[in-house]
Design a protein around this motif. Structure first.
Motif, PDB file in Angstrom:
ATOM      1  N   HIS A 337       0.820  -1.215   0.000  1.00 27.36           N
ATOM      2  CA  HIS A 337       0.000   0.000   0.000  1.00 27.36           C
ATOM      3  C   HIS A 337       0.852   1.263   0.000  1.00 27.36           C
ATOM      4  CE1 HIS A 337      -3.276   2.756   1.109  1.00 27.36           C
ATOM      5  NE2 HIS A 337      -2.456   3.256   2.027  1.00 27.36           N
ATOM      6  N   CYS A 364      -3.228  -1.629  -4.980  1.00 28.90           N
ATOM      7  CA  CYS A 364      -4.458  -1.023  -4.472  1.00 28.90           C
ATOM      8  C   CYS A 364      -4.703   0.326  -5.164  1.00 28.90           C
ATOM      9  CB  CYS A 364      -4.377  -0.842  -2.963  1.00 28.90           C
ATOM     10  SG  CYS A 364      -3.024   0.248  -2.432  1.00 28.90           S
ATOM     11  N   SER A 365      -5.842   0.924  -4.857  1.00 35.65           N
ATOM     12  CA  SER A 365      -6.202   2.186  -5.518  1.00 35.65           C
ATOM     13  C   SER A 365      -5.245   3.310  -5.132  1.00 35.65           C
ATOM     14  CB  SER A 365      -7.638   2.572  -5.155  1.00 35.65           C
ATOM     15  OG  SER A 365      -7.797   2.680  -3.745  1.00 35.65           O
ATOM     16  N   HIS A 366      -4.682   3.238  -3.948  1.00 37.69           N
ATOM     17  CA  HIS A 366      -3.724   4.263  -3.523  1.00 37.69           C
ATOM     18  C   HIS A 366      -2.525   4.299  -4.468  1.00 37.69           C
ATOM     19  CE1 HIS A 366      -1.160   6.698  -0.904  1.00 37.69           C
ATOM     20  NE2 HIS A 366      -0.221   5.779  -1.046  1.00 37.69           N
ATOM     21  N   CYS A 388      -7.405  -4.320  -0.279  1.00 33.59           N
ATOM     22  CA  CYS A 388      -6.535  -3.513   0.576  1.00 33.59           C
ATOM     23  C   CYS A 388      -7.355  -2.956   1.732  1.00 33.59           C
ATOM     24  CB  CYS A 388      -5.901  -2.381  -0.230  1.00 33.59           C
ATOM     25  SG  CYS A 388      -4.850  -1.286   0.770  1.00 33.59           S
ATOM     26  N   GLU A 390      -6.505  -0.746   3.932  1.00 31.79           N
ATOM     27  CA  GLU A 390      -6.347   0.690   4.072  1.00 31.79           C
ATOM     28  C   GLU A 390      -7.232   1.460   3.098  1.00 31.79           C
ATOM     29  OE1 GLU A 390      -3.951  -1.442   3.944  1.00 31.79           O
ATOM     30  OE2 GLU A 390      -2.620  -1.143   5.666  1.00 31.79           O
ATOM     31  N   CYS A 391      -7.384   0.917   1.873  1.00 29.98           N
ATOM     32  CA  CYS A 391      -8.164   1.613   0.844  1.00 29.98           C
ATOM     33  C   CYS A 391      -9.652   1.278   0.905  1.00 29.98           C
ATOM     34  CB  CYS A 391      -7.635   1.264  -0.544  1.00 29.98           C
ATOM     35  SG  CYS A 391      -5.963   1.862  -0.880  1.00 29.98           S
TER      36      CYS A 391
END
Length: 601
Positions: A337, A364-366, A388, A390-391
Motif C-alpha cells: 500500500h 491497491c487504488s492508492h 486492501c 487501508e483503501c
C-alpha cells in the motif's frame, strides 16, 4: 517410472538435455555390445556414473588420483554395507566422514562422468533404460532423500559440452583408445572380461507399438502435465481456508465470508485430466498469505500452473524451467500500500532478465492514483486491483470476492491476447527452433519471425573476403511469396562498416543506418531503402559470427520490432547453433570411424 529406447533414434546428447531440462532424478542405463554404463541424475544434475559393467567406479578414480587410499576405500565400503537401506553414495559417505576433499571429489566425479559419456559417444549402436521416480530409489540409493553438497551437483549441460569437446579432441589426435586416461585410470584391462554375457537384456515389453519416439513423448508429456498438477495442496484444505478468512476479515459479514470461501474452495473444471491445459503459467510474488492463496486457488480451478514466493530471487530456477516450455509466463507482483515505486522498479529490473514473461502489478487504488501511469510507462504489462484494508475502509472482503471472481477471466484474456500478439510469434519461433537440426534451418526459423515485421531480409554467410547471400524474402518480389534463395548475390566484406562491427562484436544491431543512402554494393543490387532503420541479427557458433541476417523496411515506413524478443531469440539461436554443430560433427566423426573400422564397406 521406466522408459527404454534405442540410442540410434534418441542419442545420448538429447537424453541428457531432456533430463536436465525436466529436472529428473534417477539412473540412465546405457547398454551396447561392450557392456552397460550408468549416469546418475539428481533433479537434472549429474551426481555419479559407472563405466562399463562397473569396471570403473568413483572409488577407483579417487584412489588413482591419490585422493584416498585403498584402505580408506575399503573402510567406506564397509560403512555403506552396514548402512543397509540408508546407504548413501560413496562420495557423500566420504565427505560426511571427512575422508576426502570436496574439490577433489568434484573433480573425480566430473572426470568419471565425462569418460562415461565419451565412451557412449563412440558406440555405433546401443540402448538406454531410464529408471526414475521421486519416491523410489536408484541403484540402491534413495536419491530423493540425499542432500548433495552444491559442489557435487554437476551441471548436465556443462558436462555434456565438455565431453563433446574431449571426444572431438581425441578423434582429432587419434587417442580414442585412451578413454580411461580422462579419469586417470591406467592399469585396467578392458579386454579381460566378456561384457556380452553380463549385459541385462532390454525388455521389449516397455516398447510401444509405435516405437521409441512414443516413449520419449511420454517424458515430454509429463513435462507438459506439470501445468495440470499442483504440488502442495494444503492451502486449499477447507479448515485452512476458513482460518485464513477469519483472521484476515474478523468483522466481515458471514455471507461475504461464505461467498469468499466458496470461491477459494471451488473444484477444477470437469473433464479429462489428459485434455490440454492452458498454455500459461503464473508466478505470484507476495508476502501476503491471502493474496497467494487467492491466486493459487483460482489458478488451480483454471488448471493453470502457479507458484508463489515472497522473493523473485528464490524463483529463478522455476522461471528458467517454465521458460523452457512453450508457455506464456505471467508474473504477478504484489505492491504494498505504501510503496513509493523504488522497490517495485528494483524487482521489475530483476524480472526484465526474462523478456518472455509478462509483468502484472497487483496494487491497491492508492498506488494507482499516485504511481499507476508511471508504472505503466516503465514497461509493466498492466495493473490489476487487489484487496486492501487501508483503501477499502469497511469492505475489504468485498474486494477479495471481486478479485477472485474476476481473476480467472483476466488470466484467460491474457492467454487470448498472447495468442494474437508478438508473443505468440515469438513462442511459435521458439517451438520451430527446437526442431532445427542445421544452421540453415535455424536461419529460416528466424526469417519466419522477421517476415511479419520487416519488408526485406537476407541471410549472409561470412567468408574471409565477402558476404554470400542465402535465403531471403522481399528481394526479388513481394515478401508474401515467402522465402527464396539468392544464389548469385555477393558483397564485399567491407561493403559497410556496420557489417564489420557486427561480425567483430557479435552484437545485434537495430537502428538508423547512416550508410543506407550511399552507393554500396548491397543497395546497388537490392535497391535503396526509404527508411534508414535496419536490423543485423548475428548467427554465432563457437564464439564466431558465421552468418548474419540483414533486414530493412524497403520502400515502406518503418514499424517497431520487439527488441526484447529479438534479443531473446539471439540468445536462443546462439545456443541452438552450438548444439547442432556438435551433432553434425559427431555424426561425421562416427561415420569416419565406421568406415575406418570396415574399409571394405
Amino acid at each position: 517410472m521406466s522408459l527404454n529406447g534405442d540410442l540410434e533414434n534418441f542419442p545420448i546428447i538429447d537424453i541428457i538435455q531432456l533430463l536436465h531440462g525436466t529436472k529428473k532424478t534417477g539412473v540412465l542405463r546405457l547398454s551396447s555390445k561392450k557392456g552397460e554404463s550408468q549416469l546418475v541424475f539428481h533433479e537434472g544434475d549429474l551426481v555419479s556414473a559407472n563405466y562399463l559393467n562397473n569396471r570403473v567406479r568413483i572409488g577407483q578414480v579417487l584412489v588413482s588420483a591419490g585422493a584416498i587410499t585403498e584402505g580408506q576405500l575399503a573402510q567406506v565400503l564397509e560403512i555403506q554395507k552396514n548402512a543397509g537401506d540408508e546407504r548413501k553414495p560413496l562420495v557423500i559417505t566420504l565427505l560426511e566422514h571427512n575422508m576426502v576433499d570436496e574439490t577433489v571429489a568434484y573433480n573425480g566425479l566430473e572426470s568419471l562422468i565425462e569418460m562415461t559419456i565419451v565412451e557412449v559417444l563412440t558406440w555405433k549402436s546401443g540402448e538406454f533404460s531410464l529408471d526414475m521416480g521421486k519416491s523410489g530409489n536408484a541403484d540402491r540409493y534413495h536419491f530423493s532423500r540425499t542432500k548433495f553438497p552444491q559442489r557435487i551437483l554437476l551441471n548436465s549441460q556443462g558436462i555434456l559440452m565438455e565431453s563433446l569437446r574431449i571426444f572431438d579432441e581425441k578423434v582429432r589426435d587419434g587417442t580414442m583408445d585412451e578413454i580411461l586416461s580422462i579419469a586417470g585410470i591406467t592399469n585396467l584391462d578392458l579386454g579381460a572380461e566378456q561384457p556380452e554375457n553380463n549385459v541385462p537384456a532390454i525388455s521389449e515389453a516397455w516398447l510401444d507399438q509405435d516405437g521409441v519416439p512414443t516413449m520419449m513423448q511420454q517424458l515430454l508429456a509429463e513435462q507438459r502435465n506439470m501445468i495440470q498438477r499442483s504440488g502442495d495442496q494444503s492451502y486449499r484444505e477447507l479448515g485452512a481456508l476458513k482460518k485464513l478468512i477469519v483472521e484476515e476479515f474478523p468483522h466481515a459479514a458471514k455471507n461475504l465470508k461464505r461467498q469468499l470461501l466458496e470461491l477459494l474452495s471451488g473444484p477444477a473444471p470437469e473433464g479429462s485430466t489428459e485434455s490440454a491445459a492452458p498454455d500459461i503459467a503464473v508466478i505470484v510474488v507476495t508476502p501476503s498469505q491471502l493474496l497467494s492463496t487467492m491466486v493459487k486457488s483460482i489458478c488451480y480451478q483454471e488448471r493453470i500452473y502457479s507458484l508463489s514466493s515472497d522473493s523473485i530471487a528464490s524463483l529463478a530456477i522455476n522461471i528458467r524451467l517454465l521458460l523452457c516450455q512453450t508457455l506464456h509466463l505471467v508474473i504477478l507482483l504484489d505492491v504494498p500500500h505504501d510503496d513509493e515505486m523504488q522497490d517495485t522498479l528494483r524487482v521489475f529490473g530483476d524480472i526484465r532478465r526474462y523478456p518472455q514473461a509478462s509483468l502484472v502489478l497487483v496494487a491497491c487504488s492508492h498506488f494507482w492514483d499516485n504511481l499507476g501511469l508511471q508504472a505503466l510507462s516503465s514497461g509493466i504489462r498492466s495493473i490489476i486491483p487487489k484487496p486492501c484494508k487501508e483503501c477499502a475502509g469497511g469492505s475489504p472482503v468485498q474486494q477479495a470476492v471481486a478479485f477472485c471472481s474476476g481473476l480467472g477471466n483476466f488470466l484467460r484474456s491474457l492467454l487470448s491476447e498472447y495468442g494474437s500478439s508478438d508473443e505468440q510469434r515469438f513462442f511459435t519461433c521458439i517451438t520451430r527452433l527446437r526442431g532445427c537440426k542445421t544452421r540453415t534451418e535455424i536461419a529460416d526459423a528466424v526469417l519466419g519471425y522477421l517476415i511479419d515485421v520487416f519488408e526485406r531480409a537476407i541471410v549472409f554467410t561470412v567468408t574471409e573476403s565477402e558476404l554470400v547471400a542465402e535465403q531471403s524474402f522481399g528481394i526479388n518480389g513481394d515478401k508474401s511469396e515467402g522465402l527464396t534463395l539468392l544464389s548469385n548475390l555477393r558483397v564485399p566484406l567491407d561493403d559497410q562498416q556496420i557489417f564489420e562491427d557486427v561480425i567483430k562484436t557479435g552484437q545485434m544491431y537495430y537502428g538508423f543506418h547512416s550508410d543506407s543512402t550511399w552507393p554500396h554494393q548491397l543497395y546497388r543490387l537490392i535497391g535503396r531503402l526509404d527508411s534508414p532503420e535496419v536490423l543485423l541479427f548475428p548467427l554465432i557458433r563457437a564464439n564466431t559470427v558465421v552468418a548474419f541476417i540483414y533486414a530493412d523496411f524497403g520502400s515502406k515506413s518503418a514499424s517497431s520490432p520487439s527488441l526484447r524478443y529479438l534479443d531473446a531469440l539471439l540468445q536462443y539461436t546462439t545456443a541452438q547453433i552450438s548444439v547442432t554443430a556438435y551433432r553434425q560433427k559427431l555424426k561425421s566423426m562416427l561415420e569416419q570411424m565406421r568406415i575406418q573400422a570396415n574399409p571394405e564397406d
